[in-house]
Design a protein around this motif. Structure first.
Motif, PDB file in Angstrom:
ATOM      1  N   LYS A   4      40.577  35.340  32.396  1.00 19.36           N
ATOM      2  CA  LYS A   4      39.409  35.958  31.743  1.00 19.36           C
ATOM      3  C   LYS A   4      38.339  34.920  31.443  1.00 19.36           C
ATOM      4  CE  LYS A   4      41.167  40.234  30.056  1.00 19.36           C
ATOM      5  NZ  LYS A   4      41.402  41.137  28.972  1.00 19.36           N
ATOM      6  N   ASP A   5      38.741  33.730  31.034  1.00 21.98           N
ATOM      7  CA  ASP A   5      37.765  32.656  30.801  1.00 21.98           C
ATOM      8  C   ASP A   5      37.047  32.307  32.106  1.00 21.98           C
ATOM      9  OD1 ASP A   5      38.383  32.502  28.114  1.00 21.98           O
ATOM     10  OD2 ASP A   5      39.693  30.752  28.335  1.00 21.98           O
ATOM     11  N   THR A   6      37.792  32.259  33.197  1.00 21.17           N
ATOM     12  CA  THR A   6      37.202  31.966  34.500  1.00 21.17           C
ATOM     13  C   THR A   6      36.223  33.061  34.890  1.00 21.17           C
ATOM     14  OG1 THR A   6      39.141  30.718  35.198  1.00 21.17           O
ATOM     15  CG2 THR A   6      37.716  31.572  36.950  1.00 21.17           C
ATOM     16  N   TYR A   7      36.601  34.317  34.667  1.00 18.67           N
ATOM     17  CA  TYR A   7      35.720  35.453  34.965  1.00 18.67           C
ATOM     18  C   TYR A   7      34.400  35.330  34.195  1.00 18.67           C
ATOM     19  CZ  TYR A   7      33.830  40.167  34.448  1.00 18.67           C
ATOM     20  OH  TYR A   7      32.986  41.244  34.389  1.00 18.67           O
ATOM     21  N   GLU A   8      34.489  35.074  32.896  1.00 21.56           N
ATOM     22  CA  GLU A   8      33.275  34.962  32.069  1.00 21.56           C
ATOM     23  C   GLU A   8      32.429  33.767  32.492  1.00 21.56           C
ATOM     24  OE1 GLU A   8      34.939  34.912  28.136  1.00 21.56           O
ATOM     25  OE2 GLU A   8      35.382  37.071  28.201  1.00 21.56           O
ATOM     26  N   TRP A   9      33.067  32.656  32.810  1.00 23.91           N
ATOM     27  CA  TRP A   9      32.365  31.452  33.258  1.00 23.91           C
ATOM     28  C   TRP A   9      31.641  31.726  34.576  1.00 23.91           C
ATOM     29  CZ3 TRP A   9      34.359  28.449  37.518  1.00 23.91           C
ATOM     30  CH2 TRP A   9      33.645  27.269  37.770  1.00 23.91           C
ATOM     31  N   LEU A  10      32.323  32.363  35.535  1.00 26.56           N
ATOM     32  CA  LEU A  10      31.710  32.661  36.830  1.00 26.56           C
ATOM     33  C   LEU A  10      30.538  33.618  36.689  1.00 26.56           C
ATOM     34  CD1 LEU A  10      34.720  33.083  39.277  1.00 26.56           C
ATOM     35  CD2 LEU A  10      32.947  31.334  39.329  1.00 26.56           C
ATOM     36  N   THR A  63      27.611  42.910  41.099  1.00 23.02           N
ATOM     37  CA  THR A  63      28.609  43.702  40.395  1.00 23.02           C
ATOM     38  C   THR A  63      29.764  42.749  40.144  1.00 23.02           C
ATOM     39  OG1 THR A  63      27.984  45.690  41.598  1.00 23.02           O
ATOM     40  CG2 THR A  63      30.101  45.719  40.496  1.00 23.02           C
ATOM     41  N   PHE A  64      30.119  42.568  38.891  1.00 18.61           N
ATOM     42  CA  PHE A  64      31.237  41.699  38.522  1.00 18.61           C
ATOM     43  C   PHE A  64      32.379  42.571  38.038  1.00 18.61           C
ATOM     44  CE2 PHE A  64      27.552  38.957  37.957  1.00 18.61           C
ATOM     45  CZ  PHE A  64      27.965  37.792  38.566  1.00 18.61           C
ATOM     46  N   SER A  65      33.598  42.246  38.453  1.00 17.31           N
ATOM     47  CA  SER A  65      34.748  42.993  37.948  1.00 17.31           C
ATOM     48  C   SER A  65      35.919  42.053  37.712  1.00 17.31           C
ATOM     49  CB  SER A  65      35.143  44.117  38.908  1.00 17.31           C
ATOM     50  OG  SER A  65      35.546  43.611  40.154  1.00 17.31           O
ATOM     51  N   TYR A  66      36.668  42.373  36.679  1.00 18.41           N
ATOM     52  CA  TYR A  66      37.897  41.644  36.373  1.00 18.41           C
ATOM     53  C   TYR A  66      39.048  42.617  36.586  1.00 18.41           C
ATOM     54  CZ  TYR A  66      41.649  39.260  34.008  1.00 18.41           C
ATOM     55  OH  TYR A  66      42.853  38.664  33.748  1.00 18.41           O
ATOM     56  N   VAL A  67      40.063  42.197  37.315  1.00 18.37           N
ATOM     57  CA  VAL A  67      41.218  43.043  37.596  1.00 18.37           C
ATOM     58  C   VAL A  67      42.476  42.344  37.092  1.00 18.37           C
ATOM     59  CG1 VAL A  67      42.583  44.162  39.396  1.00 18.37           C
ATOM     60  CG2 VAL A  67      40.091  43.994  39.655  1.00 18.37           C
TER      61      VAL A  67
END
Length: 108
Positions: free
Chosen positions: A27-33, A47-51
């Motif tokens: 999740k930290d990587t997702y937010e950073w990216l 469009t950004f998505s976290y799975v």
């Protein structure tokens, strides 16, 4: 010219990948990216998505890919631009930016 918003997906889990100790969480990587890409390519559609690989959404392709990560012991977080893997474990911004530029994104 960008024809459509490109999807950047980050697949991961709350628990760290066994081989990824001392790296940021998925999740930290997702937010950073999301922050880094938005700064590099401002005013351009994404469009950004976290799975969560252990609790994927009801989207058939995302569920199938999450299962593949588990079955094949791939490193996560795993980053996709559209359907292409561009980062695994510790993704590199330069690689992700290069892939986005193929879709017409321009750094500002």
């Amino acid at each position: 010219m960008i024809k459509k918003a490109v999807e950047v997906s980050v697949y991961g889990a709350d628990q760290l990948c066994p081989s990824c100790v001392n790296l940021p969480s998925s999740k930290d990587t997702y937010e950073w990216l999301e922050a880094a890409i938005s700064r590099k390519f401002p005013n351009q559609p994404f469009t950004f998505s976290y799975v969560d690989i252990f609790n994927p959404p009801n989207d058939k392709s995302k569920r199938r890919f999450a299962k593949k990560i588990i079955d094949e012991d791939l490193f996560y977080p795993l980053v996709l631009v559209e359907d292409k893997i561009v980062g695994e474990g510790n993704p590199r911004l330069k690689t992700i930016y290069h892939e986005l530029e193929k879709y017409g994104y321009k750094a500002e």
